[in-house]
Design a protein around this motif. Structure first.
Motif, PDB file in Angstrom:
ATOM      1  N   SER A 166       0.832  -1.206   0.000  1.00  0.00           N
ATOM      2  CA  SER A 166       0.000   0.000   0.000  1.00  0.00           C
ATOM      3  C   SER A 166       0.862   1.250   0.000  1.00  0.00           C
ATOM      4  CB  SER A 166      -0.921   0.002   1.225  1.00  0.00           C
ATOM      5  OG  SER A 166      -0.166   0.111   2.431  1.00  0.00           O
ATOM      6  N   ALA A 167       2.013   1.196   0.667  1.00  0.00           N
ATOM      7  CA  ALA A 167       2.887   2.366   0.768  1.00  0.00           C
ATOM      8  C   ALA A 167       3.441   2.761  -0.587  1.00  0.00           C
ATOM      9  CB  ALA A 167       4.023   2.077   1.749  1.00  0.00           C
ATOM     10  N   SER A 168       3.957   1.805  -1.345  1.00  0.00           N
ATOM     11  CA  SER A 168       4.549   2.110  -2.647  1.00  0.00           C
ATOM     12  C   SER A 168       3.500   2.563  -3.652  1.00  0.00           C
ATOM     13  CB  SER A 168       5.290   0.895  -3.194  1.00  0.00           C
ATOM     14  OG  SER A 168       6.477   0.667  -2.467  1.00  0.00           O
ATOM     15  N   ALA A 169       2.330   1.917  -3.655  1.00  0.00           N
ATOM     16  CA  ALA A 169       1.283   2.288  -4.602  1.00  0.00           C
ATOM     17  C   ALA A 169       0.799   3.711  -4.360  1.00  0.00           C
ATOM     18  CB  ALA A 169       0.121   1.300  -4.498  1.00  0.00           C
ATOM     19  N   VAL A 170       0.611   4.058  -3.087  1.00  0.00           N
ATOM     20  CA  VAL A 170       0.053   5.363  -2.748  1.00  0.00           C
ATOM     21  C   VAL A 170       1.089   6.479  -2.870  1.00  0.00           C
ATOM     22  CG1 VAL A 170      -0.927   6.707  -0.842  1.00  0.00           C
ATOM     23  CG2 VAL A 170      -1.782   4.414  -1.324  1.00  0.00           C
ATOM     24  N   ALA A 171       2.346   6.192  -2.558  1.00  0.00           N
ATOM     25  CA  ALA A 171       3.378   7.238  -2.560  1.00  0.00           C
ATOM     26  C   ALA A 171       3.513   7.884  -3.932  1.00  0.00           C
ATOM     27  CB  ALA A 171       4.714   6.649  -2.108  1.00  0.00           C
ATOM     28  N   MET A 172       3.610   7.067  -4.989  1.00  0.00           N
ATOM     29  CA  MET A 172       3.779   7.626  -6.323  1.00  0.00           C
ATOM     30  C   MET A 172       2.524   8.359  -6.782  1.00  0.00           C
ATOM     31  SD  MET A 172       5.191   5.671  -9.726  1.00  0.00           S
ATOM     32  CE  MET A 172       6.426   4.840  -8.733  1.00  0.00           C
ATOM     33  N   ALA A 173       1.346   7.832  -6.400  1.00  0.00           N
ATOM     34  CA  ALA A 173       0.095   8.500  -6.755  1.00  0.00           C
ATOM     35  C   ALA A 173      -0.004   9.868  -6.085  1.00  0.00           C
ATOM     36  CB  ALA A 173      -1.088   7.623  -6.352  1.00  0.00           C
ATOM     37  N   MET A 174       0.504   9.988  -4.868  1.00  0.00           N
ATOM     38  CA  MET A 174       0.490  11.271  -4.164  1.00  0.00           C
ATOM     39  C   MET A 174       1.333  12.318  -4.887  1.00  0.00           C
ATOM     40  SD  MET A 174       0.681   9.759  -0.276  1.00  0.00           S
ATOM     41  CE  MET A 174       1.243  11.277   0.482  1.00  0.00           C
ATOM     42  N   ILE A 175       2.451  11.891  -5.484  1.00  0.00           N
ATOM     43  CA  ILE A 175       3.270  12.827  -6.258  1.00  0.00           C
ATOM     44  C   ILE A 175       2.477  13.363  -7.444  1.00  0.00           C
ATOM     45  CG2 ILE A 175       5.332  13.036  -7.696  1.00  0.00           C
ATOM     46  CD1 ILE A 175       6.704  11.021  -5.883  1.00  0.00           C
ATOM     47  N   LYS A 176       1.732  12.488  -8.127  1.00  0.00           N
ATOM     48  CA  LYS A 176       0.896  12.922  -9.253  1.00  0.00           C
ATOM     49  C   LYS A 176      -0.242  13.823  -8.768  1.00  0.00           C
ATOM     50  CE  LYS A 176      -0.648  12.994 -13.487  1.00  0.00           C
ATOM     51  NZ  LYS A 176      -1.266  11.874 -14.186  1.00  0.00           N
ATOM     52  N   ASP A 177      -0.787  13.551  -7.567  1.00  0.00           N
ATOM     53  CA  ASP A 177      -1.865  14.363  -7.018  1.00  0.00           C
ATOM     54  C   ASP A 177      -1.439  15.813  -6.817  1.00  0.00           C
ATOM     55  OD1 ASP A 177      -3.455  12.094  -6.849  1.00  0.00           O
ATOM     56  OD2 ASP A 177      -3.093  11.794  -4.697  1.00  0.00           O
ATOM     57  N   VAL A 178      -0.234  15.995  -6.285  1.00  0.00           N
ATOM     58  CA  VAL A 178       0.166  17.295  -5.741  1.00  0.00           C
ATOM     59  C   VAL A 178       0.981  18.137  -6.719  1.00  0.00           C
ATOM     60  CG1 VAL A 178       1.397  18.429  -3.841  1.00  0.00           C
ATOM     61  CG2 VAL A 178       0.075  16.342  -3.408  1.00  0.00           C
ATOM     62  N   TYR A 179       1.813  17.500  -7.559  1.00  0.00           N
ATOM     63  CA  TYR A 179       2.772  18.263  -8.373  1.00  0.00           C
ATOM     64  C   TYR A 179       2.451  18.155  -9.863  1.00  0.00           C
ATOM     65  CZ  TYR A 179       5.274  18.008  -3.968  1.00  0.00           C
ATOM     66  OH  TYR A 179       5.603  18.087  -2.643  1.00  0.00           O
ATOM     67  N   ASP A 180       2.595  19.291 -10.588  1.00  0.00           N
ATOM     68  CA  ASP A 180       2.383  19.272 -12.033  1.00  0.00           C
ATOM     69  C   ASP A 180       3.623  18.700 -12.722  1.00  0.00           C
ATOM     70  OD1 ASP A 180       4.343  21.303 -12.221  1.00  0.00           O
ATOM     71  OD2 ASP A 180       2.844  22.896 -12.173  1.00  0.00           O
ATOM     72  N   SER A 181       3.508  18.493 -14.056  1.00  0.00           N
ATOM     73  CA  SER A 181       4.572  17.789 -14.780  1.00  0.00           C
ATOM     74  C   SER A 181       5.898  18.540 -14.749  1.00  0.00           C
ATOM     75  CB  SER A 181       4.149  17.560 -16.234  1.00  0.00           C
ATOM     76  OG  SER A 181       3.895  18.784 -16.891  1.00  0.00           O
TER      77      SER A 181
END
Length: 407
Positions: A126-141
């Motif tokens: 759960s940690a690895s799956a959510v961590a990368m998704a959080m980066i996409k949530d918060v930061y633009d390209s």
């Protein structure tokens, strides 16, 4: 039609308790769960084989099954985090991970240890799956690549520090103490997740089955799938080294656990420096040129390992270094390119990215764990083949119109 399955919810990254730096630190800590959960007890593997009176292949199952179920778990947690949010998924998974760590510490035979490692993998995924998704949530390209580089460098400290810490722990405790520490690490991550403000703005509101089905939707994206195959292949040879490193250095070259940890840390320095090297190179060179150089370095490193790696431990480490640093270097642009292909379903995309990488790595670990007359030459051959495959696929697919480019 799809818009009816999306709902705006409060959240989006404003961190009342953690702040921006605290969020980055938490993402890095969560992203480090794979190396922490494996590298920390690498020095103990030969000793565990003797303790349980089983073969090295059986002990290596605690690594291989961990990676397999870690990969499978992400395919479950990633889509669920798109539906229920990142925070509740993290809290649930990390609670399972911590409990499993303590159960590993009291295992009475190798079968129990493998079983509890599977449970630990499911929770930790759960940690690895959510961590990368959080980066996409918060930061633009435009900002994401820099954040990915910083997080990667912070994460990659763990492959350097974990074996050293594991070797030091073996001086004062047994392998059981290492698993107690993993349970405590899970509790620390859990406390950080409790302080997290939800980062997901738009949730998927379909059924649970439809949420899992979003994996297929993401996988059908030709740009995402092409890049996923290319960059996942790198894990085939890099994780094969992780599985074989203690046996190469300790059993093969006759080093003790502390010397092994130092050699392992040397190559981990290359992993840490790779993302920062990319940020420097990207100021002068095109992203594609850097990626091509990375694949070429993997081929060169493999050739050096095959020809010279068996002579001395320092020579093996030096030959491996080009593939290590450049492989780490190109993961940052590769990850950013993959995330850019998918506007929504970041949890599903992150799950597939991590899952494919771990599955490829598990295959490499399984192959390197077989009875080979010269494990070092096999490792060199794996690097050569991976580099050639990645380079060929990149040259064939990178400029196709279905791959969305980042300026």
């Amino acid at each position: 039609m799809e818009k009816s399955h999306r709902a705006l919810v409060p959240g989006g990254g404003g961190q009342r308790y953690l702040g921006n730096r605290g969020l980055i630190a938490l993402i890095a800590f969560l992203s480090a769960f794979v190396p922490l959960s494996t590298d920390l007890y690498l020095p103990a593997l030969p000793g565990m084989s003797r303790y349980f009176q089983v073969s090295a292949e059986q002990v290596n199952l605690t690594l291989i099954f961990f990676f397999l179920f870690f990969a499978a778990g992400m395919l479950f947690w990633g889509p669920l985090s798109d539906r229920y949010g990142r925070r509740p998924i993290l809290i649930t998974g990390l609670a399972i991970y911590s409990l499993a760590g303590f159960l590993c510490a009291i295992s009475q035979d190798i079968s129990q240890l493998i079983l509890f490692r599977i449970l630990q993998a499911v929770g930790g995924s759960s940690a690895s799956a959510v961590a990368m998704a959080m980066i996409k949530d918060v930061y633009d390209s435009r900002n994401r690549e820099m954040i990915l580089a910083w997080v990667s460098s912070m994460v990659l400290i763990s492959p350097m520090a974990a074996p050293v810490l594991g070797a030091l722990l073996l001086g004062i405790t047994s392998w059981r103490g290492i698993f107690v520490l993993l349970g405590v690490i899970g509790l620390i991550a859990l406390s950080g997740s409790l302080a997290l403000v939800e980062t997901l703005n738009t949730r998927y509101t379909g059924t649970l089955g439809q949420s899992i089905g979003r994996l297929a939707v993401v996988a059908k994206n030709p740009g995402f799938l092409s890049l996923l195959i290319i960059f996942s292949l790198l894990s085939f040879s890099s994780m094969a080294f992780i599985a074989s490193s203690s046996y190469i250095y300790i059993d093969g070259f006759g080093l003790n656990e502390k010397l092994f940890s130092l050699y392992f840390a040397f190559n981990a320095l290359g992993m840490i420096g790779g993302p920062m090297l990319y940020l420097r190179l990207s100021r002068r060179f095109a992203r594609s040129s850097i990626i091509i150089a990375g694949f070429a370095s993997t081929i060169l490193g493999g050739l050096l390992i095959y020809l010279l790696g068996s002579l001395q431990p320092w020579m093996f480490a030096a030959c491996l270094f080009p593939a290590t640093i450049m492989g780490s270097c190109i993961r940052t642009p590769g990850t950013n390119l993959m995330l850019e292909q998918q506007e929504e379903d970041a949890g599903s995309a992150a799950a597939l990215m991590s899952c494919f990488g771990i599955l490829m790595g598990s295959m490499g670990m399984g192959i390197i764990s077989l009875e080979w007359s010269n494990t070092i030459q096999i490792l060199g051959s794996m690097n050569i083949l991976v580099g050639l495959a990645c380079l060929g696929l990149w040259l064939l697919l990178a400029e196709r119109p279905f791959i969305k480019q980042i300026p």
